[in-house]
Design an enzyme around this catalytic site. Structure first.
Site, short mmCIF file in Angstrom:
data_model
loop_
_atom_site.label_atom_id
_atom_site.label_comp_id
_atom_site.label_asym_id
_atom_site.label_seq_id
_atom_site.Cartn_x
_atom_site.Cartn_y
_atom_site.Cartn_z
N ARG A 117 0.85 -1.19 0.00
CA ARG A 117 0.00 0.00 0.00
C ARG A 117 0.88 1.23 0.00
O ARG A 117 2.01 1.20 0.42
CB ARG A 117 -0.90 0.02 1.24
CG ARG A 117 -2.07 -0.96 1.17
CD ARG A 117 -2.91 -0.87 2.43
NE ARG A 117 -3.53 0.42 2.60
CZ ARG A 117 -3.41 1.19 3.69
NH1 ARG A 117 -2.69 0.80 4.72
NH2 ARG A 117 -4.02 2.36 3.76
N LYS A 182 3.97 -6.90 11.70
CA LYS A 182 3.07 -7.22 10.58
C LYS A 182 3.38 -8.63 10.05
O LYS A 182 4.53 -8.97 9.78
CB LYS A 182 3.30 -6.20 9.48
CG LYS A 182 2.36 -6.31 8.32
CD LYS A 182 2.22 -4.97 7.66
CE LYS A 182 1.65 -5.04 6.29
NZ LYS A 182 1.36 -3.73 5.73
N ARG A 315 -0.90 5.24 13.17
CA ARG A 315 0.23 4.96 14.07
C ARG A 315 -0.29 5.03 15.48
O ARG A 315 -1.12 5.89 15.79
CB ARG A 315 1.31 6.03 13.96
CG ARG A 315 1.77 6.33 12.57
CD ARG A 315 3.09 5.67 12.22
NE ARG A 315 3.23 5.63 10.78
CZ ARG A 315 3.66 6.66 10.04
NH1 ARG A 315 4.05 7.77 10.63
NH2 ARG A 315 3.75 6.57 8.74
C1 BTN Z 1 0.54 -3.77 2.29
O1 BTN Z 1 1.28 -2.82 2.04
O2 BTN Z 1 0.28 -4.08 3.45
C2 BTN Z 1 -0.06 -4.58 1.19
C3 BTN Z 1 0.85 -5.69 0.75
C4 BTN Z 1 0.25 -6.56 -0.32
C5 BTN Z 1 1.24 -7.55 -0.87
C6 BTN Z 1 0.60 -8.54 -1.80
S1 BTN Z 1 1.70 -9.86 -2.22
C7 BTN Z 1 0.58 -10.41 -3.42
C8 BTN Z 1 0.03 -9.18 -4.11
N1 BTN Z 1 0.92 -8.77 -5.16
C9 BTN Z 1 1.49 -7.60 -4.92
O3 BTN Z 1 2.30 -7.02 -5.67
N2 BTN Z 1 1.06 -7.11 -3.75
C10 BTN Z 1 0.10 -8.00 -3.13
#
Ligand code: BTN
Length: 320
Positions: A117, A182, A315
Protein backbone atom coordinates in the site's frame (compact mmCIF):
# COMPACT_ATOMS: atom_id res chain seq x y z
CA UNK A 1 10.08 -24.79 -12.49
CA UNK A 2 13.69 -25.59 -13.24
CA UNK A 3 14.17 -29.37 -13.36
CA UNK A 4 17.41 -28.94 -11.46
CA UNK A 5 15.53 -27.32 -8.61
CA UNK A 6 13.00 -30.16 -8.67
CA UNK A 7 15.91 -32.56 -8.09
CA UNK A 8 17.46 -30.46 -5.33
CA UNK A 9 14.33 -29.47 -3.45
CA UNK A 10 14.54 -32.44 -1.04
CA UNK A 11 17.49 -30.74 0.67
CA UNK A 12 19.76 -33.82 0.27
CA UNK A 13 23.17 -34.01 -1.34
CA UNK A 14 23.24 -34.78 -5.08
CA UNK A 15 26.49 -35.34 -6.93
CA UNK A 16 27.21 -33.26 -10.03
CA UNK A 17 27.49 -36.48 -12.00
CA UNK A 18 24.09 -37.81 -10.88
CA UNK A 19 22.42 -34.45 -11.60
CA UNK A 20 24.09 -34.29 -15.01
CA UNK A 21 22.94 -37.82 -15.85
CA UNK A 22 19.34 -37.08 -14.77
CA UNK A 23 19.18 -33.97 -16.93
CA UNK A 24 21.31 -35.29 -19.80
CA UNK A 25 23.86 -32.47 -19.53
CA UNK A 26 27.51 -32.13 -18.51
CA UNK A 27 28.73 -31.42 -14.97
CA UNK A 28 29.88 -28.00 -16.04
CA UNK A 29 26.38 -27.24 -17.37
CA UNK A 30 25.02 -28.24 -13.94
CA UNK A 31 27.52 -25.90 -12.31
CA UNK A 32 26.33 -23.01 -14.47
CA UNK A 33 22.67 -23.70 -13.72
CA UNK A 34 23.46 -23.79 -10.00
CA UNK A 35 25.10 -20.37 -10.24
CA UNK A 36 21.96 -19.09 -11.97
CA UNK A 37 19.66 -20.51 -9.29
CA UNK A 38 21.74 -18.77 -6.64
CA UNK A 39 21.95 -15.47 -8.46
CA UNK A 40 18.37 -15.28 -9.73
CA UNK A 41 16.38 -16.86 -6.92
CA UNK A 42 18.63 -15.98 -4.00
CA UNK A 43 18.89 -19.65 -3.00
CA UNK A 44 21.78 -20.86 -0.87
CA UNK A 45 23.36 -24.05 -2.23
CA UNK A 46 26.06 -25.91 -0.31
CA UNK A 47 28.85 -27.30 -2.48
CA UNK A 48 30.90 -29.97 -0.75
CA UNK A 49 33.76 -31.72 -2.48
CA UNK A 50 33.11 -35.47 -2.70
CA UNK A 51 29.43 -35.13 -1.74
CA UNK A 52 27.96 -32.75 -4.30
CA UNK A 53 25.30 -30.06 -3.99
CA UNK A 54 22.63 -29.47 -1.39
CA UNK A 55 20.04 -26.74 -0.86
CA UNK A 56 20.67 -25.02 2.48
CA UNK A 57 17.15 -26.03 3.46
CA UNK A 58 14.61 -28.21 1.67
CA UNK A 59 11.77 -26.40 -0.07
CA UNK A 60 8.20 -27.29 -0.91
CA UNK A 61 7.04 -25.63 -4.08
CA UNK A 62 3.54 -24.39 -4.82
CA UNK A 63 1.42 -26.97 -6.60
CA UNK A 64 -2.03 -26.52 -8.09
CA UNK A 65 -2.77 -30.22 -7.51
CA UNK A 66 -1.79 -30.03 -3.82
CA UNK A 67 -3.84 -26.89 -3.26
CA UNK A 68 -6.82 -28.37 -5.11
CA UNK A 69 -6.73 -31.44 -2.84
CA UNK A 70 -7.57 -29.23 0.12
CA UNK A 71 -9.84 -26.66 -1.51
CA UNK A 72 -12.83 -27.31 -3.73
CA UNK A 73 -13.05 -23.55 -4.42
CA UNK A 74 -9.56 -23.44 -5.92
CA UNK A 75 -10.35 -26.50 -8.07
CA UNK A 76 -13.01 -24.44 -9.83
CA UNK A 77 -10.73 -21.44 -10.45
CA UNK A 78 -8.25 -20.68 -13.21
CA UNK A 79 -5.00 -21.05 -11.24
CA UNK A 80 -1.73 -19.58 -12.57
CA UNK A 81 1.49 -20.26 -10.68
CA UNK A 82 4.71 -18.44 -11.57
CA UNK A 83 8.28 -19.16 -10.45
CA UNK A 84 9.06 -15.48 -10.64
CA UNK A 85 6.92 -12.50 -11.63
CA UNK A 86 7.03 -8.74 -11.12
CA UNK A 87 3.88 -8.72 -8.98
CA UNK A 88 0.97 -11.15 -8.77
CA UNK A 89 -1.38 -8.14 -8.62
CA UNK A 90 0.18 -6.72 -11.80
CA UNK A 91 -0.19 -10.11 -13.51
CA UNK A 92 -3.81 -10.34 -12.33
CA UNK A 93 -4.51 -6.90 -13.83
CA UNK A 94 -2.93 -8.01 -17.12
CA UNK A 95 -5.14 -11.11 -17.13
CA UNK A 96 -8.21 -8.86 -16.79
CA UNK A 97 -7.03 -6.75 -19.75
CA UNK A 98 -6.65 -9.94 -21.78
CA UNK A 99 -10.27 -10.79 -20.98
CA UNK A 100 -9.69 -13.92 -18.89
CA UNK A 101 -12.84 -15.20 -17.17
CA UNK A 102 -12.83 -14.92 -13.38
CA UNK A 103 -12.11 -16.16 -10.79
CA UNK A 104 -8.43 -16.27 -11.64
CA UNK A 105 -5.92 -17.02 -8.90
CA UNK A 106 -2.37 -15.82 -9.51
CA UNK A 107 0.34 -17.20 -7.23
CA UNK A 108 4.11 -16.84 -7.39
CA UNK A 109 7.17 -18.31 -5.72
CA UNK A 110 8.70 -14.85 -5.70
CA UNK A 111 7.95 -11.28 -6.80
CA UNK A 112 10.58 -8.95 -8.18
CA UNK A 113 8.39 -5.85 -7.77
CA UNK A 114 5.87 -6.83 -5.10
CA UNK A 115 3.57 -3.89 -4.38
CA UNK A 116 2.46 -2.71 -0.97
CA UNK A 117 0.00 0.00 0.00
CA UNK A 118 0.93 3.65 -0.42
CA UNK A 119 3.60 2.90 -3.03
CA UNK A 120 5.67 0.70 -0.72
CA UNK A 121 7.58 -2.36 -1.82
CA UNK A 122 6.52 -5.83 -0.62
CA UNK A 123 9.61 -7.97 0.02
CA UNK A 124 8.99 -11.31 -1.70
CA UNK A 125 11.76 -13.93 -1.46
CA UNK A 126 11.59 -17.26 -3.33
CA UNK A 127 9.50 -20.18 -2.00
CA UNK A 128 9.11 -18.76 1.50
CA UNK A 129 5.87 -16.83 1.61
CA UNK A 130 2.47 -16.52 -0.04
CA UNK A 131 1.93 -13.98 -2.82
CA UNK A 132 -1.72 -14.37 -3.76
CA UNK A 133 -3.95 -12.37 -6.11
CA UNK A 134 -7.54 -13.36 -6.74
CA UNK A 135 -9.46 -11.72 -9.59
CA UNK A 136 -13.20 -11.36 -9.07
CA UNK A 137 -15.83 -9.81 -11.31
CA UNK A 138 -18.26 -7.50 -9.56
CA UNK A 139 -21.54 -6.81 -11.33
CA UNK A 140 -23.25 -3.51 -10.61
CA UNK A 141 -22.90 -3.17 -6.90
CA UNK A 142 -21.02 -0.49 -5.02
CA UNK A 143 -22.34 -2.31 -1.96
CA UNK A 144 -20.21 -5.31 -2.87
CA UNK A 145 -17.12 -3.14 -2.68
CA UNK A 146 -17.95 -1.59 0.69
CA UNK A 147 -15.54 -2.81 3.32
CA UNK A 148 -14.22 -5.46 0.92
CA UNK A 149 -10.56 -5.01 1.84
CA UNK A 150 -11.48 -5.29 5.53
CA UNK A 151 -13.32 -8.55 4.81
CA UNK A 152 -10.19 -9.96 3.15
CA UNK A 153 -8.17 -8.95 6.22
CA UNK A 154 -10.64 -10.75 8.46
CA UNK A 155 -10.34 -13.92 6.35
CA UNK A 156 -6.54 -13.78 6.56
CA UNK A 157 -6.64 -13.19 10.33
CA UNK A 158 -9.02 -16.11 10.82
CA UNK A 159 -6.82 -18.41 8.70
CA UNK A 160 -3.69 -17.47 10.65
CA UNK A 161 -5.43 -18.01 13.99
CA UNK A 162 -6.26 -21.52 12.79
CA UNK A 163 -2.61 -22.02 11.87
CA UNK A 164 -1.16 -21.57 15.35
CA UNK A 165 -1.21 -17.79 15.73
CA UNK A 166 -4.03 -17.10 18.20
CA UNK A 167 -2.73 -13.55 18.71
CA UNK A 168 -3.17 -12.52 15.06
CA UNK A 169 -5.31 -9.38 14.85
CA UNK A 170 -6.23 -6.49 12.58
CA UNK A 171 -5.06 -2.93 12.20
CA UNK A 172 -7.34 -0.65 10.21
CA UNK A 173 -7.73 -0.75 7.30
CA UNK A 174 -6.34 -4.17 6.52
CA UNK A 175 -3.00 -5.07 8.05
CA UNK A 176 -2.73 -8.31 9.95
CA UNK A 177 -0.45 -8.02 12.96
CA UNK A 178 0.87 -10.06 15.84
CA UNK A 179 1.43 -7.51 18.57
CA UNK A 180 3.10 -4.66 16.72
CA UNK A 181 4.61 -6.85 14.02
CA UNK A 182 3.07 -7.22 10.58
CA UNK A 183 2.51 -10.78 9.36
CA UNK A 184 0.29 -10.08 6.33
CA UNK A 185 -0.82 -7.22 4.11
CA UNK A 186 -3.62 -6.70 1.63
CA UNK A 187 -3.75 -4.61 -1.50
CA UNK A 188 -6.98 -4.33 -3.50
CA UNK A 189 -6.84 -2.97 -7.04
CA UNK A 190 -9.89 -2.19 -9.13
CA UNK A 191 -10.49 -1.91 -12.87
CA UNK A 192 -13.69 -0.82 -14.56
CA UNK A 193 -16.72 1.09 -13.38
CA UNK A 194 -17.55 0.36 -9.74
CA UNK A 195 -21.17 1.41 -10.36
CA UNK A 196 -21.54 -1.01 -13.26
CA UNK A 197 -19.19 -3.90 -14.11
CA UNK A 198 -15.74 -3.98 -12.62
CA UNK A 199 -13.00 -6.42 -11.69
CA UNK A 200 -11.25 -6.38 -8.38
CA UNK A 201 -7.90 -7.95 -7.57
CA UNK A 202 -7.66 -9.15 -3.99
CA UNK A 203 -3.91 -9.15 -3.34
CA UNK A 204 -2.69 -10.89 -0.20
CA UNK A 205 0.88 -11.23 1.01
CA UNK A 206 1.52 -13.49 4.01
CA UNK A 207 4.93 -13.93 5.60
CA UNK A 208 4.94 -17.69 6.03
CA UNK A 209 8.33 -19.37 6.45
CA UNK A 210 10.53 -16.26 6.17
CA UNK A 211 13.00 -15.99 9.05
CA UNK A 212 15.14 -13.06 8.01
CA UNK A 213 14.70 -10.14 5.63
CA UNK A 214 16.86 -7.11 6.16
CA UNK A 215 15.11 -5.11 3.45
CA UNK A 216 11.72 -5.00 5.22
CA UNK A 217 11.31 -1.42 6.48
CA UNK A 218 8.79 -2.09 9.25
CA UNK A 219 8.44 -4.43 12.22
CA UNK A 220 7.44 -7.85 10.85
CA UNK A 221 7.04 -11.47 11.76
CA UNK A 222 6.06 -14.70 10.00
CA UNK A 223 3.86 -17.69 10.69
CA UNK A 224 6.96 -19.78 11.26
CA UNK A 225 8.54 -17.31 13.67
CA UNK A 226 5.31 -17.15 15.68
CA UNK A 227 4.32 -20.83 15.66
CA UNK A 228 7.82 -22.33 15.67
CA UNK A 229 6.83 -24.65 12.81
CA UNK A 230 7.49 -24.74 9.08
CA UNK A 231 4.19 -24.27 7.32
CA UNK A 232 3.00 -26.05 4.16
CA UNK A 233 2.18 -23.11 1.86
CA UNK A 234 -0.08 -25.24 -0.36
CA UNK A 235 -2.30 -26.09 2.60
CA UNK A 236 -2.29 -22.49 3.77
CA UNK A 237 -3.31 -21.22 0.30
CA UNK A 238 -6.10 -23.81 0.22
CA UNK A 239 -7.43 -22.91 3.66
CA UNK A 240 -7.18 -19.18 3.00
CA UNK A 241 -9.21 -19.65 -0.19
CA UNK A 242 -11.94 -21.59 1.60
CA UNK A 243 -12.20 -19.06 4.44
CA UNK A 244 -12.10 -16.16 1.98
CA UNK A 245 -14.89 -17.62 -0.14
CA UNK A 246 -17.06 -18.07 2.91
CA UNK A 247 -16.52 -14.46 4.06
CA UNK A 248 -17.07 -13.14 0.52
CA UNK A 249 -20.38 -15.01 0.31
CA UNK A 250 -21.54 -13.53 3.62
CA UNK A 251 -20.44 -10.08 2.49
CA UNK A 252 -22.28 -10.41 -0.84
CA UNK A 253 -25.45 -11.71 0.83
CA UNK A 254 -25.71 -9.38 3.81
CA UNK A 255 -23.35 -6.46 3.15
CA UNK A 256 -20.43 -5.27 5.27
CA UNK A 257 -22.66 -4.21 8.16
CA UNK A 258 -23.19 -7.91 8.97
CA UNK A 259 -19.43 -8.34 9.45
CA UNK A 260 -18.64 -5.00 11.10
CA UNK A 261 -18.89 -6.24 14.69
CA UNK A 262 -16.74 -9.30 14.04
CA UNK A 263 -14.13 -7.07 12.41
CA UNK A 264 -14.07 -4.76 15.45
CA UNK A 265 -13.59 -7.77 17.73
CA UNK A 266 -10.44 -8.62 15.79
CA UNK A 267 -9.19 -5.01 15.78
CA UNK A 268 -6.10 -4.72 17.95
CA UNK A 269 -6.29 -0.92 18.14
CA UNK A 270 -9.88 -0.48 19.39
CA UNK A 271 -9.89 2.29 22.00
CA UNK A 272 -6.23 3.14 21.39
CA UNK A 273 -4.81 6.64 21.04
CA UNK A 274 -3.58 6.98 17.47
CA UNK A 275 -2.38 9.42 14.85
CA UNK A 276 -3.99 9.16 11.44
CA UNK A 277 -1.56 10.14 8.70
CA UNK A 278 -2.64 11.36 5.26
CA UNK A 279 0.44 12.54 3.37
CA UNK A 280 1.79 15.49 5.36
CA UNK A 281 -1.38 15.82 7.44
CA UNK A 282 -1.84 14.20 10.83
CA UNK A 283 -4.90 13.92 13.06
CA UNK A 284 -4.67 12.70 16.66
CA UNK A 285 -7.61 10.81 18.09
CA UNK A 286 -8.88 7.71 19.84
CA UNK A 287 -10.21 4.74 17.84
CA UNK A 288 -13.96 4.27 18.35
CA UNK A 289 -14.29 1.54 15.70
CA UNK A 290 -15.52 1.38 12.13
CA UNK A 291 -18.82 2.31 10.50
CA UNK A 292 -21.14 0.20 8.34
CA UNK A 293 -18.99 0.89 5.26
CA UNK A 294 -15.69 0.05 6.95
CA UNK A 295 -14.56 3.67 7.44
CA UNK A 296 -12.57 4.48 10.59
CA UNK A 297 -14.40 6.23 13.44
CA UNK A 298 -12.13 8.41 15.53
CA UNK A 299 -12.86 10.59 18.52
CA UNK A 300 -11.03 13.86 17.81
CA UNK A 301 -11.19 16.56 20.47
CA UNK A 302 -14.37 15.00 21.84
CA UNK A 303 -16.12 14.79 18.47
CA UNK A 304 -16.64 11.74 16.29
CA UNK A 305 -15.06 11.93 12.83
CA UNK A 306 -15.09 9.33 10.08
CA UNK A 307 -12.21 8.61 7.69
CA UNK A 308 -11.84 6.41 4.64
CA UNK A 309 -9.41 6.11 1.74
CA UNK A 310 -6.55 3.94 0.60
CA UNK A 311 -3.79 6.44 1.33
CA UNK A 312 -4.43 6.73 5.08
CA UNK A 313 -2.30 5.05 7.68
CA UNK A 314 -2.52 4.71 11.44
CA UNK A 315 0.23 4.96 14.07
CA UNK A 316 -0.06 4.35 17.77
CA UNK A 317 0.70 7.47 19.77
CA UNK A 318 3.56 7.25 22.26
CA UNK A 319 2.68 5.75 25.60
CA UNK A 320 -0.67 4.35 24.43
C1 BTN B 1 0.54 -3.77 2.29
O1 BTN B 1 1.28 -2.82 2.04
O2 BTN B 1 0.28 -4.08 3.45
C2 BTN B 1 -0.06 -4.58 1.19
C3 BTN B 1 0.85 -5.69 0.75
C4 BTN B 1 0.25 -6.56 -0.32
C5 BTN B 1 1.24 -7.55 -0.87
C6 BTN B 1 0.60 -8.54 -1.80
S1 BTN B 1 1.70 -9.86 -2.22
C7 BTN B 1 0.58 -10.41 -3.42
C8 BTN B 1 0.03 -9.18 -4.11
N1 BTN B 1 0.92 -8.77 -5.16
C9 BTN B 1 1.49 -7.60 -4.92
O3 BTN B 1 2.30 -7.02 -5.67
N2 BTN B 1 1.06 -7.11 -3.75
C10 BTN B 1 0.10 -8.00 -3.13
Amino acid sequence: MSTLLELLKDGRFHSGQALGESLGVSRSAIWKQLQLLEAELGLVIHKVRGRGYQLASPITLLSEAEIGQHSSSVKAWDVRIFDSIDSTNAEALRSIEQGGGSPILVLAERQTAGRGRRGRKWVSPFAENIYYSLVLRIDGGMRQLEGLSLVVGLAVMHTLREHGIPGAGLKWPNDVLVGRKKVAGILLELVGDPADVCHVVLGVGINVNMQSAEEVDQEWTSVRLESGKTVDRNQLVARLSEVLVSYLERHKRNGFSAIQEEWEQGHLWQGRAVSLIAGVNKVDGVVLGIDRQGALRLSVEGEERVYSGGELSLRLRDGS
